[in-house]
Design a protein around this motif. Sequence first.
Motif, mmCIF file in Angstrom:
data_model
loop_
_atom_site.group_PDB
_atom_site.id
_atom_site.type_symbol
_atom_site.label_atom_id
_atom_site.label_comp_id
_atom_site.label_asym_id
_atom_site.label_seq_id
_atom_site.Cartn_x
_atom_site.Cartn_y
_atom_site.Cartn_z
ATOM 1 N N THR A 139 0.851 -1.186 0.000
ATOM 2 C CA THR A 139 0.000 0.000 0.000
ATOM 3 C C THR A 139 0.883 1.230 0.000
ATOM 4 O O THR A 139 1.957 1.223 0.616
ATOM 5 N N ARG A 177 -1.315 7.957 0.708
ATOM 6 C CA ARG A 177 -1.850 9.066 -0.104
ATOM 7 C C ARG A 177 -2.365 10.134 0.845
ATOM 8 O O ARG A 177 -3.049 9.824 1.820
ATOM 9 N N SER A 201 -4.348 13.260 2.423
ATOM 10 C CA SER A 201 -5.732 13.730 2.389
ATOM 11 C C SER A 201 -5.784 15.170 1.885
ATOM 12 O O SER A 201 -5.099 16.053 2.401
ATOM 13 N N LEU A 213 -3.434 8.507 10.024
ATOM 14 C CA LEU A 213 -4.470 8.405 9.000
ATOM 15 C C LEU A 213 -5.819 8.906 9.534
ATOM 16 O O LEU A 213 -6.136 8.757 10.716
ATOM 17 N N GLN A 222 -10.820 7.908 6.405
ATOM 18 C CA GLN A 222 -10.929 7.513 5.002
ATOM 19 C C GLN A 222 -9.634 6.899 4.474
ATOM 20 O O GLN A 222 -9.530 6.560 3.298
ATOM 21 N N GLY A 223 -8.633 6.774 5.346
ATOM 22 C CA GLY A 223 -7.357 6.182 4.950
ATOM 23 C C GLY A 223 -6.373 7.178 4.387
ATOM 24 O O GLY A 223 -5.290 6.790 3.911
ATOM 25 N N GLY A 224 -6.706 8.487 4.413
ATOM 26 C CA GLY A 224 -5.769 9.502 3.930
ATOM 27 C C GLY A 224 -4.748 9.851 4.996
ATOM 28 O O GLY A 224 -5.039 9.839 6.210
ATOM 29 N N SER A 267 0.584 17.102 7.112
ATOM 30 C CA SER A 267 0.745 16.664 5.720
ATOM 31 C C SER A 267 1.420 17.730 4.865
ATOM 32 O O SER A 267 2.186 17.398 3.940
ATOM 33 N N SER A 312 1.005 11.878 -3.899
ATOM 34 C CA SER A 312 -0.314 11.393 -4.345
ATOM 35 C C SER A 312 -1.371 11.779 -3.329
ATOM 36 O O SER A 312 -1.143 11.728 -2.120
ATOM 37 N N GLU A 313 -2.555 12.180 -3.849
ATOM 38 C CA GLU A 313 -3.656 12.535 -2.969
ATOM 39 C C GLU A 313 -4.600 11.351 -2.789
ATOM 40 O O GLU A 313 -4.740 10.503 -3.665
ATOM 41 N N ALA A 314 -5.239 11.316 -1.600
ATOM 42 C CA ALA A 314 -6.229 10.271 -1.324
ATOM 43 C C ALA A 314 -7.475 10.519 -2.170
ATOM 44 O O ALA A 314 -7.797 11.655 -2.541
ATOM 45 N N ASN A 315 -8.203 9.421 -2.443
ATOM 46 C CA ASN A 315 -9.384 9.524 -3.300
ATOM 47 C C ASN A 315 -10.581 10.110 -2.578
ATOM 48 O O ASN A 315 -11.464 10.715 -3.187
#
Length: 575
Positions: A437, A440, A442, A502, A505-507, A532, A547-550
């Motif tokens: 993983t 990414r 946020s 985190l 949302q996992g960001g 961040s 990279s940004e979180a979705n």
Amino acid sequence: MLRRLIIAFFLTIFWTIRAVAQNADDIVFVQIEAQPDLALASSRAQAYSQRLADVNGFAIGREWHAIALGPYTRADANQVLRVYRAEGIIPRDSFIAFPRNYGQQFFPAGDDVLGRGVLRAPVPNPQPEPQVQVPQPSDETPNQARRSERNLTAEGRKELQTALKWAGFYQGAIDGAYGRGTRNAMGGWQTANGFEATGILTTLQRAALIAQYNAVLEGLDLDIVNDTRTGISIKVPLGVVGFDRYEAPFAHFEDGDGPTRVLLLSQRGTRDTLYGLYDVLQTLEVMPLEGPRERGRNTFSITGQGEKIVSEARASLEGDEIKGYILVWPAGDEERRTRLLQEMDKSFTRIQGVLEDDNAQLSQSLDLVAGLQIRRPRLSRSGFFVDPQGTVVTTSEAVQSCTRITLDDETEASIALDDPSRGVAVLSPNAPLSPLTVGRFSPVPPRLQSDVLIAGYSYEGVLNAPTVTAGTLDDLRGLRGEAGLARLGLSALPGDAGGPVLDNQGGVLGMLLPRGNGARQLPEDVNFAADSASITDVLTEAGKTVSEANGNGTLDPVELAQAATGMTVLVSCWD
């Protein structure tokens, strides 16, 4: 002679300064001779002292007595050894020796160099140096010598070539065939030792050459050990190590006062066991990291070269039995170590038996290294992957003054950028990695008092996987209003520092920072993270893509924990 004067002048000027705070392993001697009789050793020491300074005599056990020059620093000893050998002032088989190898001093009478523990500069004595001539034996003519030579075994012929190569006269193959190269080498050795250069060694000359070749082993009491428990027969230097214990899969022969040791390796197993052993041995403190290593189908060899020791490991699989040995020897004594290794290799024989341990599970690494300490990193912290190439973000604390940095104890990494002001470091793996993983960041500003999760190697790698800890985001600045920080309400351990923080949302919201060591102690559940923005700034400076979180919605606890642990990596700093 001029070079001798230069060495002496250099050492005299700088000796007092360099004598201060010397490490014990940096104080050495140049051993030039050893004799089994005290009277003969005293006579030889007296003869050497007529033309050399700092001649000492010491007992070395088993009634042997060493003659040595010094004490010197290691660098100066190497220079003295090189120059005096080149000028023929000391024997070619002279070598670096350590004070711990010596017992009571017998020459000069009443002196105690070891007890004083001080360094003295060698004072040159510019008297003419007598040329030592070995008497010409009259036992054989060249024709007789050639006839006696025909009676040599193949191994005997090869041994003479090996001795001539060691002495610097032969450069060809060790094949037992005496062609022009071997004859020229014999003639060169004869000339150098005061014999007529016939190119055919007499019986006495062969004995003298082999005696020179083996002189470096004097005092080691090299003898065959037939160990029926391990099923190994091998020559062991019993003058410097003694049997200590069995601790499967090893029989330990150790020097109680120094690093020297011999380990006989014996256990049942398969090729997988052999390969596992090859990996495990390289984690031991007795096996330095530098040096060549090779693994074949059913064999392996490892050389570990460190500042204080040089270690050699050999092992092979035959049937279901793995047998071999490890030699650990002080660094700087290379000629004697090499000769000893040759004798051990040549004598190693498998006999009936294998070391058994009813309580040992051969698949467990702890049993494979019984009695030997595993090499540990100076410090281990956490980090997390931020791109598919394996780039890692971690805390600056984890990368300070490291000789080597590893990811998950396997892959070495280099520092791409370290920003101590922010407490953030960026690492690039030295070999390709494929992270499970990737972190990414946020894009949404975090909400105060929202739930957060951190992942990290809380116990610095004792557990084989990261742990997760839940908490809350208590503030978006430091206690004094510092920007770039986030205050977290959760408990963390030192190993967690560098791990990702985190949102639900996992960001990635930030990276956990180490706790301060100041006089004012914060409550246990108060910790800080680099936010961040600080991390992305450092990554951009390092030339890495962020990279940004979705932002696809809240993850359930299991998915969130999997995302956190999948991106987290153990970062270790090694001395």
